[in-house]
Design an enzyme around this catalytic site. Structure first.
Site, PDB file in Angstrom:
ATOM      1  N   HIS A 152      41.990  29.459  37.126  1.00 61.37           N
ATOM      2  CA  HIS A 152      40.567  29.427  36.814  1.00 61.37           C
ATOM      3  C   HIS A 152      39.783  29.992  37.991  1.00 61.37           C
ATOM      4  CE1 HIS A 152      41.196  26.917  33.247  1.00 61.37           C
ATOM      5  NE2 HIS A 152      42.001  26.166  33.977  1.00 61.37           N
TER       6      HIS A 152
ATOM      7  N   ASP B  30      32.267  32.626  37.831  1.00 62.24           N
ATOM      8  CA  ASP B  30      31.346  33.762  37.952  1.00 62.24           C
ATOM      9  C   ASP B  30      29.932  33.211  37.815  1.00 62.24           C
ATOM     10  OD1 ASP B  30      29.632  35.909  37.495  1.00 62.24           O
ATOM     11  OD2 ASP B  30      30.638  36.591  35.674  1.00 62.24           O
TER      12      ASP B  30
ATOM     13  N   HIS C  42      26.158  34.070  37.506  1.00 61.02           N
ATOM     14  CA  HIS C  42      25.270  35.185  37.206  1.00 61.02           C
ATOM     15  C   HIS C  42      24.156  35.319  38.237  1.00 61.02           C
ATOM     16  CE1 HIS C  42      26.318  35.686  32.637  1.00 61.02           C
ATOM     17  NE2 HIS C  42      27.394  35.644  33.404  1.00 61.02           N
TER      18      HIS C  42
ATOM     19  N   HIS D 187      30.207  30.787  34.521  1.00 64.68           N
ATOM     20  CA  HIS D 187      31.340  30.588  33.617  1.00 64.68           C
ATOM     21  C   HIS D 187      32.639  30.995  34.293  1.00 64.68           C
ATOM     22  CE1 HIS D 187      31.734  34.941  32.701  1.00 64.68           C
ATOM     23  NE2 HIS D 187      30.405  34.962  32.675  1.00 64.68           N
ATOM     24  N   CYS D 188      33.738  30.566  33.724  1.00 63.09           N
ATOM     25  CA  CYS D 188      35.055  30.971  34.196  1.00 63.09           C
ATOM     26  C   CYS D 188      35.328  32.405  33.737  1.00 63.09           C
ATOM     27  CB  CYS D 188      36.110  30.019  33.651  1.00 63.09           C
ATOM     28  SG  CYS D 188      37.745  30.190  34.397  1.00 63.09           S
TER      29      CYS D 188
ATOM     30  N   HIS E 141      38.419  31.322  27.865  1.00 64.84           N
ATOM     31  CA  HIS E 141      37.982  30.267  28.778  1.00 64.84           C
ATOM     32  C   HIS E 141      36.518  29.899  28.542  1.00 64.84           C
ATOM     33  CE1 HIS E 141      41.324  29.979  31.947  1.00 64.84           C
ATOM     34  NE2 HIS E 141      41.803  30.736  30.964  1.00 64.84           N
TER      35      HIS E 141
ATOM     36  N   MET F 209      34.223  26.445  29.446  1.00 67.70           N
ATOM     37  CA  MET F 209      34.009  26.675  30.872  1.00 67.70           C
ATOM     38  C   MET F 209      32.758  27.499  31.125  1.00 67.70           C
ATOM     39  SD  MET F 209      37.748  26.918  32.606  1.00 67.70           S
ATOM     40  CE  MET F 209      37.075  26.303  34.149  1.00 67.70           C
TER      41      MET F 209
ATOM     42  N   HIS G 111      14.239  26.091  18.681  1.00 65.82           N
ATOM     43  CA  HIS G 111      12.981  25.697  18.039  1.00 65.82           C
ATOM     44  C   HIS G 111      12.880  24.181  18.108  1.00 65.82           C
ATOM     45  CE1 HIS G 111       9.706  25.730  15.056  1.00 65.82           C
ATOM     46  NE2 HIS G 111      10.329  24.702  14.487  1.00 65.82           N
TER      47      HIS G 111
ATOM     48  N   GLU H 233       6.741  29.117  19.248  1.00 66.48           N
ATOM     49  CA  GLU H 233       7.324  28.316  18.169  1.00 66.48           C
ATOM     50  C   GLU H 233       8.843  28.377  18.200  1.00 66.48           C
ATOM     51  OE1 GLU H 233       6.742  29.870  14.195  1.00 66.48           O
ATOM     52  OE2 GLU H 233       5.969  31.746  15.016  1.00 66.48           O
ATOM     53  N   THR H 234       9.372  29.570  18.417  1.00 67.24           N
ATOM     54  CA  THR H 234      10.807  29.800  18.527  1.00 67.24           C
ATOM     55  C   THR H 234      10.997  30.845  19.610  1.00 67.24           C
ATOM     56  OG1 THR H 234      11.130  29.357  16.167  1.00 67.24           O
ATOM     57  CG2 THR H 234      12.892  30.536  17.283  1.00 67.24           C
TER      58      THR H 234
ATOM     59  N   HIS I 123      17.225  28.011  15.380  1.00 68.03           N
ATOM     60  CA  HIS I 123      16.589  28.321  14.106  1.00 68.03           C
ATOM     61  C   HIS I 123      17.339  29.385  13.320  1.00 68.03           C
ATOM     62  CE1 HIS I 123      13.448  28.074  11.096  1.00 68.03           C
ATOM     63  NE2 HIS I 123      12.897  27.102  11.800  1.00 68.03           N
TER      64      HIS I 123
END
Length: 330
Positions: A85, A88, A90, A125-126, A135, A140, A245, A269-270, A296
């Site tokens: 494992h 990463d 971002h 994330h992995c 993964h 993960m 939403h 709203e969304t 939604h």
């Protein structure tokens, strides 16, 4: 020479205690995450999935620092696991977000330090070579929030603050079915691999869930708040797009891609979360009751499980809404 502080992580939907405005100069913030491979229950029918997790939860814990701080993560892969494992981020710059420096086989640990040089909410994330999608959709993934040193601001520069913060990790699960049409149950990760990848390649999830399972954030597990409280929701999706939403409420201020250097959108709203990112939405609850927070894409919410609830206490405001005539004969 920077000051150092160690933070104990907590399981979602909670977020570890933190200051919204930085106190003093940048520091090194130390975190420790242990990888756990385990079987998890995905729904009320008892469907199981072979999961890979950071700290035993899906999503992994949310990390919070301020812009200019340094994140120092110890990533542990216990000898009881079976897979290599890594992680990463971002938010990080270089070495595949840290994945190139953190690959650990069972029985190893690695320490990564990187500078939080931009504010916002970010996915981590992995990402082991050749197995990244498996993964990620097996659990993960998680979120990192890098707050501006002077706290959140609206488009005019006025300060924004929250009374509570919750983190929601949306996941798409790909649980294979046996020949009899029932979901398969596998004794180990390796035995689930080929069948799971075959389902993944259809791009058709068996479940779309918040925080690892259908109903993980509903009923007795609902988010809680009170009328007048401002709640920040960090919503991450490491793989697919999402459309959050809040039924009966709104996003007062929403950073749809999670980047606090950009002005928030108002009265949403969304909102749209591109796959591989994390949004932040701030809302002040004005009415008591049970709210539904969902994707939604209503098929995913109501048929596959991408829904949560918020239980809000307080006094009803008739000026905002009232029943003029109860349902009765026409």
């Amino acid at each position: 020479g920077l000051p150092r502080v160690a933070v104990d992580l907590v399981a979602p939907p909670l977020v570890h205690p933190h200051s919204q405005v930085a106190a003093g100069a940048p520091k090194v913030v130390q975190f420790r995450m242990s990888i756990e491979e385990k079987k998890m229950v995905a729904d009320d029918d008892g469907t199981t999935a072979q999961a890979m997790t950071f700290n035993g939860s899906v999503p992994g814990p949310t990390l919070v620092v301020h812009e200019g701080d340094y994140i120092e993560l110890t990533l542990v892969n216990p000898a009881t696991n079976s897979m290599p494992h890594n992680v990463d981020f971002h938010a990080a710059t270089g070495a595949l977000g840290g994945a190139g420096l953190t690959q650990v086989v069972p029985g190893q640990e690695a320490v990564l330090r990187f500078k939080a040089d931009r504010s916002g909410t970010f996915v981590y994330h992995c990402a082991p070579a050749g197995m990244v999608p498996w993964h990620v959709v097996s659990g993960m993934n998680g979120a990192l929030m890098v707050l501006p040193r002077d706290g959140l601001r609206d488009a005019a520069g006025a300060a924004l603050a929250y009374d509570r913060v919750y983190t929601i990790g949306e996941s798409d699960l790909y649980v294979p079915k046996a020949a009899d049409g029932n979901y398969s149950d596998y004794p180990a990760l390796a035995s689930a691999y080929a069948d799971t990848v075959a389902v993944m390649r259809t791009l058709t999830p068996s479940h779309a869930v918040f925080n690892g399972a259908v109903g993980a954030l509903t009923g007795a597990n609902a988010l809680t708040a009170a009328v007048g409280e401002s709640v920040l929701i960090i919503h991450s999706q490491a793989n697919r797009d999402s459309r959050p939403h809040l039924i009966g409420g709104h996003g007062d201020w929403v950073w749809t891609t999670g980047k606090f250097a950009n002005p928030p959108q108002l009265n949403m709203e969304t909102w749209f979360i591109p796959g591989g990112s994390a949004a932040a939405a701030l809302y002040t609850f004005k009415q008591p009751g049970t709210y539904a927070y969902l994707s939604h894409n209503l098929i995913e919410a109501m048929e596959l499980g991408a829904a949560a609830q918020a239980s809000v206490e307080g006094q009803w405001d008739d000026d905002l809404m009232t029943s003029v005539a109860a349902p009765g004969p026409a």
